[in-house]
Design a protein around this motif. Structure first.
Motif, mmCIF file in Angstrom:
data_model
loop_
_atom_site.group_PDB
_atom_site.id
_atom_site.type_symbol
_atom_site.label_atom_id
_atom_site.label_comp_id
_atom_site.label_asym_id
_atom_site.label_seq_id
_atom_site.Cartn_x
_atom_site.Cartn_y
_atom_site.Cartn_z
ATOM 1 N N LEU A 9 -1.511 -2.974 -9.310
ATOM 2 C CA LEU A 9 -2.066 -3.318 -8.094
ATOM 3 C C LEU A 9 -3.495 -3.219 -8.494
ATOM 4 N N GLN A 263 1.556 -6.086 -3.418
ATOM 5 C CA GLN A 263 0.914 -5.791 -2.136
ATOM 6 C C GLN A 263 1.821 -5.327 -0.984
ATOM 7 N N LYS A 267 2.158 -1.822 0.978
ATOM 8 C CA LYS A 267 2.071 -1.724 2.164
ATOM 9 C C LYS A 267 3.490 -1.119 2.826
#
Ligand SMILES: [Zn+2]
Length: 292
Positions: A9, A263, A267
């Motif tokens: 990330l 992503q 999350k």
């Protein structure tokens, strides 16, 4: 796994995430929740192996990888109230099994057990399945689709057009797909998420790049937590480190799709399952055991 994702990330933060399409995808991501009340069961079915000695096609030398062979996963998700989704149908069509106990081979693929037999073991015949869908149009995902012609096919228009065209995907028997011509079909978008049961429990996410019709699957499990079955977005867990994209139709689009899935995984704290990573796949519980 989580550490790998965090590392990637930070690398992906440098990835360009602008452009209309990417903004559309970003808006879709926000809508994806981290769970639902559905009490799902997820069965992992071993649909064979791709015997693969030479991973050059993926950018690696043989010594770069602990295991070069690729697993071939199929997945049955059961919602006790709303029905079932079969995600991916394997590389060896069941009609190649001759009942002599010898695993059939096709090009560089080899079967483990017929898909129909594995489904029967947990109480399902092909006609009992409500929805069938595949990650992409290639032979290693679609070979048993023909058995589910009486179910509802959730499919990208691109996939359906390709399978039913005079130019069917390589290594496949086009005659097997003719049964799908009259199959009840729901067209799933290539640029928007598709919520299978309308309750956020199972979501098909477009992740183009490997092919234009490539999709991943988010399954929100009550106890295990969210799982993202990422199709061919990555082939080896090693790809998390290298971000190699050699075996893709559209490499920049693959990178954007990967960044979005990473992503999303961050999350909602999801695990990413790579159906072709032999080592990771071998560590999963297999049907008739299940995740819930
Ligand atoms: Zn594949």
């Amino acid at each position: 796994m989580k550490q790998s994702i965090a590392r990637i990330l930070s690398l992906c933060a440098m990835t360009v995430l602008t452009g209309v399409t990417q903004n559309t995808f970003a808006a879709e991501l926000v809508k994806v929740g981290a769970g639902s009340d559905a009490d799902l069961k997820l069965y992992v079915i071993d649909c064979g192996v791709l015997l693969y000695n030479n991973p050059n096609k993926f950018g690696y030398k043989k010594e770069d990888l602990k295991e070069t062979n690729l697993s071939n996963g199929c997945y049955l998700i059961v919602d006790p109230g709303k029905g079932t989704l079969l995600w991916d149908t394997g590389v060896i069509p069941d009609n190649l099994w001759k009942g002599d106990g010898i695993s059939p081979k096709k090009f560089y693929a080899e079967g483990t057990r017929p898909l129909k037999e594995q489904l029967a073991e947990i109480g399902y015949q092909p006609d009992d399945i409500k929805y069938v869908a595949v990650a992409n149009q290639y032979w290693d995902h679609i070979s048993n689709l023909y058995q589910f012609a009486n179910d509802t096919w959730l499919t990208s228009k691109i996939t359906r057009d390709k399978l039913l065209s005079s130019n069917a995907p390589e290594h496949t028997d086009p005659a097997l797909f003719s049964s799908l011509k009259d199959t009840k079909t729901i067209t799933i978008p290539d640029d928007k998420n598709y919520d299978v049961f309308g309750d956020g429990s199972i979501i098909i996410i477009p992740t183009p790049g490997h092919t234009p019709d490539h999709h991943s699957l988010l399954v929100n499990l009550k106890r295990t937590g969210p799982i993202i079955i990422s199709g061919d977005l990555w082939h080896y867990t090693k790809d998390f480190e290298t971000n190699f994209t050699q075996n893709n139709d559209d490499r920049p689009t693959t990178l954007l799709s990967r960044a979005r899935i990473l992503q999303l995984a961050k999350k909602i704290n999801a695990n990413i399952w790579i159906p072709h990573d032999y080592i990771q796949f071998s560590q999963l519980k297999k049907s008739p055991e299940y995740y819930n």
